[in-house]
Design an enzyme around this catalytic site. Structure first.
Site, PDB file in Angstrom:
ATOM      1  N   ARG A  55      41.950  11.101  48.946  1.00 51.42           N
ATOM      2  CA  ARG A  55      41.815  10.640  47.554  1.00 51.42           C
ATOM      3  C   ARG A  55      41.840   9.114  47.488  1.00 51.42           C
ATOM      4  O   ARG A  55      41.285   8.505  46.589  1.00 51.42           O
ATOM      5  CB  ARG A  55      42.905  11.251  46.650  1.00 51.42           C
ATOM      6  CG  ARG A  55      42.864  10.713  45.209  1.00 51.42           C
ATOM      7  CD  ARG A  55      43.524  11.613  44.179  1.00 51.42           C
ATOM      8  NE  ARG A  55      44.790  12.134  44.598  1.00 51.42           N
ATOM      9  CZ  ARG A  55      45.928  11.423  44.680  1.00 51.42           C
ATOM     10  NH1 ARG A  55      45.934  10.152  44.356  1.00 51.42           N
ATOM     11  NH2 ARG A  55      47.045  11.999  45.087  1.00 51.42           N
ATOM     12  N   TYR A 108      23.453   7.430  26.966  1.00 49.78           N
ATOM     13  CA  TYR A 108      23.461   8.843  27.348  1.00 49.78           C
ATOM     14  C   TYR A 108      24.482   9.594  26.470  1.00 49.78           C
ATOM     15  O   TYR A 108      25.554   9.061  26.169  1.00 49.78           O
ATOM     16  CB  TYR A 108      23.795   8.942  28.844  1.00 49.78           C
ATOM     17  CG  TYR A 108      24.103  10.336  29.292  1.00 49.78           C
ATOM     18  CD1 TYR A 108      23.194  11.376  29.080  1.00 49.78           C
ATOM     19  CD2 TYR A 108      25.299  10.644  29.919  1.00 49.78           C
ATOM     20  CE1 TYR A 108      23.477  12.669  29.467  1.00 49.78           C
ATOM     21  CE2 TYR A 108      25.594  11.938  30.318  1.00 49.78           C
ATOM     22  CZ  TYR A 108      24.679  12.946  30.082  1.00 49.78           C
ATOM     23  OH  TYR A 108      24.970  14.222  30.466  1.00 49.78           O
ATOM     24  N   ASP A 180      24.887   0.165  32.985  1.00 52.74           N
ATOM     25  CA  ASP A 180      24.544   1.462  33.555  1.00 52.74           C
ATOM     26  C   ASP A 180      23.112   1.329  34.082  1.00 52.74           C
ATOM     27  O   ASP A 180      22.151   1.271  33.319  1.00 52.74           O
ATOM     28  CB  ASP A 180      24.653   2.540  32.464  1.00 52.74           C
ATOM     29  CG  ASP A 180      24.403   3.943  33.017  1.00 52.74           C
ATOM     30  OD1 ASP A 180      23.662   4.054  34.014  1.00 52.74           O
ATOM     31  OD2 ASP A 180      24.927   4.912  32.447  1.00 52.74           O
ATOM     32  N   LYS A 205      21.132  10.982  40.080  1.00 58.74           N
ATOM     33  CA  LYS A 205      19.731  10.801  39.729  1.00 58.74           C
ATOM     34  C   LYS A 205      18.948  10.208  40.904  1.00 58.74           C
ATOM     35  O   LYS A 205      18.839  10.821  41.935  1.00 58.74           O
ATOM     36  CB  LYS A 205      19.649   9.951  38.463  1.00 58.74           C
ATOM     37  CG  LYS A 205      20.599  10.417  37.358  1.00 58.74           C
ATOM     38  CD  LYS A 205      20.157  11.743  36.784  1.00 58.74           C
ATOM     39  CE  LYS A 205      21.173  12.522  35.982  1.00 58.74           C
ATOM     40  NZ  LYS A 205      22.315  11.936  35.389  1.00 58.74           N
TER      41      LYS A 205
HETATM   42  N1  LCS Z   1      24.443   7.422  32.692  1.00 61.47           N
HETATM   43  C1  LCS Z   1      23.192   7.801  32.413  1.00 61.47           C
HETATM   44  C2  LCS Z   1      22.184   6.765  31.994  1.00 61.47           C
HETATM   45  C3  LCS Z   1      22.834   9.128  32.514  1.00 61.47           C
HETATM   46  O1  LCS Z   1      21.566   9.472  32.229  1.00 61.47           O
HETATM   47  C4  LCS Z   1      23.811  10.082  32.895  1.00 61.47           C
HETATM   48  C5  LCS Z   1      23.505  11.528  33.000  1.00 61.47           C
HETATM   49  C6  LCS Z   1      25.106   9.648  33.162  1.00 61.47           C
HETATM   50  C7  LCS Z   1      25.386   8.298  33.061  1.00 61.47           C
HETATM   51  C8  LCS Z   1      26.203  10.594  33.579  1.00 61.47           C
HETATM   52  O2  LCS Z   1      26.041  10.955  34.903  1.00 61.47           O
HETATM   53  P1  LCS Z   1      26.565  12.316  35.546  1.00 61.47           P
HETATM   54  O3  LCS Z   1      28.005  12.418  35.213  1.00 61.47           O
HETATM   55  O4  LCS Z   1      25.767  13.421  34.968  1.00 61.47           O
HETATM   56  O5  LCS Z   1      26.338  12.106  37.008  1.00 61.47           O
HETATM   57  N2  LCS Z   1      22.287  11.888  32.421  1.00 61.47           N
HETATM   58  C9  LCS Z   1      21.795  13.069  32.312  1.00 61.47           C
HETATM   59  C10 LCS Z   1      20.582  13.330  31.653  1.00 61.47           C
HETATM   60  O6  LCS Z   1      19.896  12.506  31.068  1.00 61.47           O
HETATM   61  N3  LCS Z   1      20.318  14.606  31.779  1.00 61.47           N
HETATM   62  O7  LCS Z   1      21.319  15.281  32.425  1.00 61.47           O
HETATM   63  C11 LCS Z   1      22.334  14.342  32.811  1.00 61.47           C
END
Ligand code: LCS
Length: 394
Positions: A55, A108, A180, A205
């Site tokens: 951790r 998001y 971000d 992504k």
């Molecule tokens: N920031 C952005 C710009 C995102 O598009 C997402 C997830 C996150 C943070 C969060 O990331 P995660 O915890 O899912 O790894 N975006 C998503 C979307 O547009 N569709 O599904 C997830």
């Protein structure tokens, strides 16, 4: 050695030879034994380097953390269990009860949810700013503003924020700027190199690229990152597992070639969508008609793989088009080899109240397409046949 850009994605952060293993081994262990009690004491006291417990740090994860730092021109990187774990850790580190976060007009959906939670639980308020001009920003910064949170391009409207301008204004008042960078990836945009302070990623992504990991990464300056590691990362504990780090190390090796192809494919699809009679508007950063085209040219090397577009018609029409697709999958997430489409108003951004959502430019006719790595002609053929459904009444 100071590697050039693409080499960093393959070799960045790898320091150990691991007996010559070309691939970084997966250290699938929760804990690390100490050769003596005194050694354990010294490691805990920070007097000797060495692993203690996964951790706190793990060798596989560590290589990934070094790699994102190299890719983002940061001094140090950290890995988290998801993009949201990374964002919440950073915001928890930067804010205290009663503070204020100044955010882009659009984020998001779950980031929006997190901001609401922070307000409910800790009276950390947030406001949404278009961030188009220095004056707009200056007017919305409050005495208790603890950070700027910027998504650019914004999910899903593809609005672009001038990062140099935002950093200049924020730094006049010593306010850190968090970016971000999920939509661009470090290959297309490097916020730290142009004055911002902290970069967060949904590594789920483009960094992963293969749709098989949920993960988050952060990069920034040494002092902030060490604090983040020793407090929120260690004690809240939303860490990344070694196997996920290994998959991400593998995915990141091909980020430059994938991003080139995503961008090339997206350009072709944008050209076609723009002249299609059923399409009202197309939003793509590298499009010559994008409203922030001049900023895009200054801070992004290419447009990336996400296109948003509005079609003639409302929700039923949008659903009919999506249901007609064969190659393109209806799915949230983005940045994968497969082309994915989703409807922000009822999916990723559905928890944002309608009125707020519409202020952010998300109405029922908007679709977001993550252009994959398939032949662009196949992607277009699929879209074209699906859009044709709008010509028929049934
Ligand atoms: N920031 C952005 C710009 C995102 O598009 C997402 C997830 C996150 C943070 C969060 O990331 P995660 O915890 O899912 O790894 N975006 C998503 C979307 O547009 N569709 O599904 C997830």
């Amino acid at each position: 050695m100071n590697y050039r850009s693409d080499t960093k994605y393959i070799h960045g952060g790898q320091q150990d030879s691991y007996h010559g293993s070309l691939s970084v081994p997966i250290f699938q262990t929760s804990t690390f034994s100490f050769p003596s009690g005194e050694e354990g004491e010294k490691r805990f006291a920070g007097e000797k380097e060495g692993y203690i417990y996964s951790r706190l740090s793990n060798p596989t994860v560590r290589v990934l953390e070094e790699r994102i730092a190299a890719a983002e021109a940061g001094e140090r990187g950290l890995a988290f269990a998801s993009g949201m774990a990374a964002i919440s850790a950073v915001l928890m580190r930067l804010t205290k009860a009663g503070d204020h976060i100044l955010c882009t007009n659009g984020v998001y959906g779950c980031t929006y949810g997190l901001l609401q939670l922070l307000e409910e639980k800790y009276q950390i308020t947030s406001s949404f700013c278009e961030m188009k001009t220095e004056d707009q920003l200056r007017q919305m910064i409050q005495p208790n503003t603890s950070c700027l949170f910027i998504e650019t391009p914004i999910n899903p409207t593809m609005t672009v924020i001038d990062l140099r301008m935002a950093a200049k204004v924020a730094h006049e008042q010593n306010i850190p700027v968090v970016v971000d960078n999920t939509f661009s990836s470090p290959y297309l945009q490097q916020p730290l190199a142009i004055g911002c302070d902290i970069v967060v990623h949904s590594a789920t992504k483009y960094l992963c690229g293969h749709g098989d990991v949920v993960g988050g990464l952060v990069a920034g300056k040494e002092d902030f990152m060490i604090n983040l590691a020793l407090t929120v990362q260690k004690d809240v504990g939303g860490i990344m597992a070694p196997f996920d780090a290994w998959l991400l190390l593998r995915g990141m090796k091909t980020l430059p070639v994938r991003m080139d192809r995503h961008s090339k494919n997206a350009h072709k699809i944008v050209e076609k969508l723009k002249v299609h009679p059923a399409v009202k508007e197309v939003y793509y950063p590298a499009d010559k008609d994008h409203p922030e085209r001049a900023i895009v040219e200054k801070q992004m090397s290419q447009g990336g793989g996400i296109i948003s577009f509005k079609i003639e018609g409302e929700k039923t029409a949008v659903m009919r088009v999506m249901n007609q697709l064969k190659l393109i999958q209806i799915a949230v997430s983005l940045g994968d080899a497969e082309s994915l489409i989703q409807h922000p108003a009822t999916m990723t951004h559905s928890l944002i109240p309608k009125e707020e959502r519409e202020k952010m430019g998300i109405d029922d006719s908007l679709l977001r397409l993550s252009v994959g790595l398939e032949d662009w002609e196949d992607i277009w053929q699929d879209l074209q046949q699906a859009l044709q459904i709008l010509d028929s009444k049934s």
